[in-house]
Design an enzyme around this catalytic site. Structure first.
Site, PDB file in Angstrom:
ATOM      1  N   TRP A 101       0.835  -1.216   0.000  1.00 22.98           N
ATOM      2  CA  TRP A 101       0.000   0.000   0.000  1.00 22.98           C
ATOM      3  C   TRP A 101       0.852   1.240   0.000  1.00 22.98           C
ATOM      4  O   TRP A 101       0.558   2.217  -0.712  1.00 22.98           O
ATOM      5  CB  TRP A 101      -0.984  -0.028   1.172  1.00 22.98           C
ATOM      6  CG  TRP A 101      -1.941  -1.173   1.035  1.00 22.98           C
ATOM      7  CD1 TRP A 101      -2.014  -2.267   1.827  1.00 22.98           C
ATOM      8  CD2 TRP A 101      -2.914  -1.363  -0.017  1.00 22.98           C
ATOM      9  NE1 TRP A 101      -2.986  -3.131   1.345  1.00 22.98           N
ATOM     10  CE2 TRP A 101      -3.544  -2.598   0.221  1.00 22.98           C
ATOM     11  CE3 TRP A 101      -3.308  -0.620  -1.122  1.00 22.98           C
ATOM     12  CZ2 TRP A 101      -4.551  -3.115  -0.598  1.00 22.98           C
ATOM     13  CZ3 TRP A 101      -4.309  -1.113  -1.947  1.00 22.98           C
ATOM     14  CH2 TRP A 101      -4.917  -2.337  -1.682  1.00 22.98           C
ATOM     15  N   ASP A 174      -1.749   7.110   6.131  1.00 26.57           N
ATOM     16  CA  ASP A 174      -2.799   6.208   5.670  1.00 26.57           C
ATOM     17  C   ASP A 174      -3.113   5.290   6.851  1.00 26.57           C
ATOM     18  O   ASP A 174      -2.320   4.421   7.194  1.00 26.57           O
ATOM     19  CB  ASP A 174      -2.281   5.413   4.458  1.00 26.57           C
ATOM     20  CG  ASP A 174      -3.263   4.311   4.018  1.00 26.57           C
ATOM     21  OD1 ASP A 174      -4.354   4.192   4.613  1.00 26.57           O
ATOM     22  OD2 ASP A 174      -2.914   3.580   3.064  1.00 26.57           O
ATOM     23  N   LYS A 198     -12.788  -1.277   6.998  1.00 32.87           N
ATOM     24  CA  LYS A 198     -12.122  -2.193   7.941  1.00 32.87           C
ATOM     25  C   LYS A 198     -12.600  -1.892   9.367  1.00 32.87           C
ATOM     26  O   LYS A 198     -13.407  -2.630   9.917  1.00 32.87           O
ATOM     27  CB  LYS A 198     -10.618  -2.073   7.808  1.00 32.87           C
ATOM     28  CG  LYS A 198     -10.170  -2.473   6.398  1.00 32.87           C
ATOM     29  CD  LYS A 198      -8.785  -1.985   6.082  1.00 32.87           C
ATOM     30  CE  LYS A 198      -8.496  -1.984   4.603  1.00 32.87           C
ATOM     31  NZ  LYS A 198      -8.581  -3.308   3.972  1.00 32.87           N
TER      32      LYS A 198
HETATM   33  N1  PMP Z   1      -4.194   1.436   2.316  1.00 33.50           N
HETATM   34  C1  PMP Z   1      -4.263   0.359   3.126  1.00 33.50           C
HETATM   35  C2  PMP Z   1      -3.359   0.284   4.318  1.00 33.50           C
HETATM   36  C3  PMP Z   1      -5.174  -0.668   2.821  1.00 33.50           C
HETATM   37  O1  PMP Z   1      -5.242  -1.739   3.608  1.00 33.50           O
HETATM   38  C4  PMP Z   1      -6.007  -0.554   1.686  1.00 33.50           C
HETATM   39  C5  PMP Z   1      -7.041  -1.589   1.326  1.00 33.50           C
HETATM   40  N2  PMP Z   1      -6.845  -2.853   1.736  1.00 33.50           N
HETATM   41  C6  PMP Z   1      -5.874   0.572   0.880  1.00 33.50           C
HETATM   42  C7  PMP Z   1      -4.982   1.552   1.241  1.00 33.50           C
HETATM   43  C8  PMP Z   1      -6.721   0.741  -0.358  1.00 33.50           C
HETATM   44  O2  PMP Z   1      -7.982   1.111   0.053  1.00 33.50           O
HETATM   45  P1  PMP Z   1      -9.187   1.318  -0.962  1.00 33.50           P
HETATM   46  O3  PMP Z   1      -9.583  -0.024  -1.448  1.00 33.50           O
HETATM   47  O4  PMP Z   1     -10.228   1.972  -0.090  1.00 33.50           O
HETATM   48  O5  PMP Z   1      -8.723   2.203  -2.042  1.00 33.50           O
END
Ligand code: PMP
Length: 363
Positions: A101, A174, A198
């Site tokens: 991520w 994030d 989450k």
């Molecule tokens: N950052 C983290 C730490 C994540 O766990 C995730 C999704 N698993 C994301 C970003 C991406 O999120 P989204 O699907 O809402 O774009």
């Protein structure tokens, strides 16, 4: 009704009482004769839902007056782009690499400037830690980190000292997978963002908490929809917000409040983590957690069994016992147990009993 124990990394399990409330209000929202899904986002009913959810964010996160609460769309991935779009302007930004991520965030920033890595948590093939030592650039527009790496199972339990010294660039985090897992000092961050699916509720909305002074410095040469300051000026209702997702997040936040707020979540989450990591460490020959102890995630617990065959048997056997979605992310394999705020500690008791039994039979 029989519900499984769902260890999905997200969208993830929600408090049953929240699901029941949503069910009960589905056809007739508060005597209005229609579902909230059918209400105008400018009407009194939705306006109250929106304002209540925002007020709960302010209360539960203890958001200071210096910061604004925003409801956004496009997921946390949208924020990977919106952050540099607003604040990078061709300059340098420091990113901390803790896996997939953070990498995606860094790649998105490359379209708007020069993101570099200030540290990595990688050792060999794996991410094993949330790095404390950062090599920051003097001219960074901001520093970006992922507070909990959902795939790697690596979490910051304390943030690097240098970031709280007051000399560093604005800190952007994030917090998609550990939002509200415990109290957080919002004043240390210029921007916190998280996809809701989450810890906060269902998919479809992204929560951001942003410092007003940072927002004011945002790029004005962007369409309104992509400017934090514009969205803030309209109370996040500049266009049709994801009303159902915000409504559900509001219910999850009310549930968190009823449990005792962020401090109660921390106690609950630490108890679950102690139970699960205790079981892993108590059977260390069989359950192998590759993450350094100080960086082990309280939200996403990753471990391996001695062979891929045993891992498959563990998943199959677990499923038969109502324990589902325990498979590690396809990029790293192994087992991943996601246990966000809504995951009941009793379910971790059930899981650890299953693990001990499985190890005894197969070890
Ligand atoms: N950052 C983290 C730490 C994540 O766990 C995730 C999704 N698993 C994301 C970003 C991406 O999120 P989204 O699907 O809402 O774009």
């Amino acid at each position: 009704m029989s519900r499984v124990i769902n260890f999905s990394a997200g969208p993830a399990t929600l408090p049953v009482s929240v699901l029941e409330e949503i069910r009960d209000e589905m056809m007739d929202f508060k005597g209005s004769g229609m579902s909230l899904l059918e209400h105008s986002h400018r009407g009194a009913e939705y306006t109250e839902v929106h304002e209540t959810a925002t007020a709960l964010v302010r209360e539960l996160f203890a958001v200071p007056d210096t910061h604004e609460v925003l409801w956004l769309q496009g997921g946390a991935s949208g924020q990977f782009a919106m952050v540099p779009m607003n604040f990078l302007g061709g300059g340098v930004a420091d990113y901390v690499d803790t896996g997939s991520w953070s990498k995606k965030a860094q790649v998105a920033a490359g379209f708007y400037g020069k993101p570099r890595y200030a540290a990595t948590g990688k050792e060999g093939e794996r991410y094993v830690r949330a790095p404390q030592k950062l090599d920051l650039s003097a001219d960074a527009k901001y520093v970006h980190l992922t507070s909990n790496a959902t795939i790697a199972g690596v979490q910051y339990h304390s943030f690097p000292e240098v970031l709280s010294s007051g000399t560093a660039a604005p800190l952007v985090a994030d917090m998609s997978s550990d939002m509200l897992w415990r109290p957080v000092d919002v004043s240390k961050f210029s921007l916190i963002y998280a996809g809701a699916q989450k810890n906060l509720g269902p998919a479809g909305v992204t929560l951001a908490i942003i410092e007003k002074s940072l927002m004011a410095k945002g790029n004005q040469e962007l369409p309104e929809m992509l400017r934090y300051d514009f969205i803030a000026s309209k109370g996040s209702t500049h266009n049709t917000p994801p009303v159902f997702a915000i409504y559900a997040v509001g219910k999850v936040l009310a549930w968190v409040k009823a449990q005792g707020g962020a401090a109660a979540m921390e106690k609950r989450n630490r108890a679950k983590a102690e139970m699960l990591y205790g079981t892993i460490d108590g059977n260390a020959e069989f359950f192998r957690c590759p993450i350094e102890k100080a960086s082990r995630s309280v939200m996403n617990v990753v471990f391996n069994l001695p062979t891929p065959e045993l891992e498959k048997a563990f998943l199959d056997e677990g499923k038969k016992n109502g324990l589902v979605n325990m498979k590690g992310h396809r990029s790293v394999g192994g087992i991943r147990i996601s246990m966000y705020n809504a995951m009941d500690p009793e379910n971790i008791q059930t899981l650890t009993a299953f693990m001990k039994d499985f190890a005894a039979k197969n070890g």
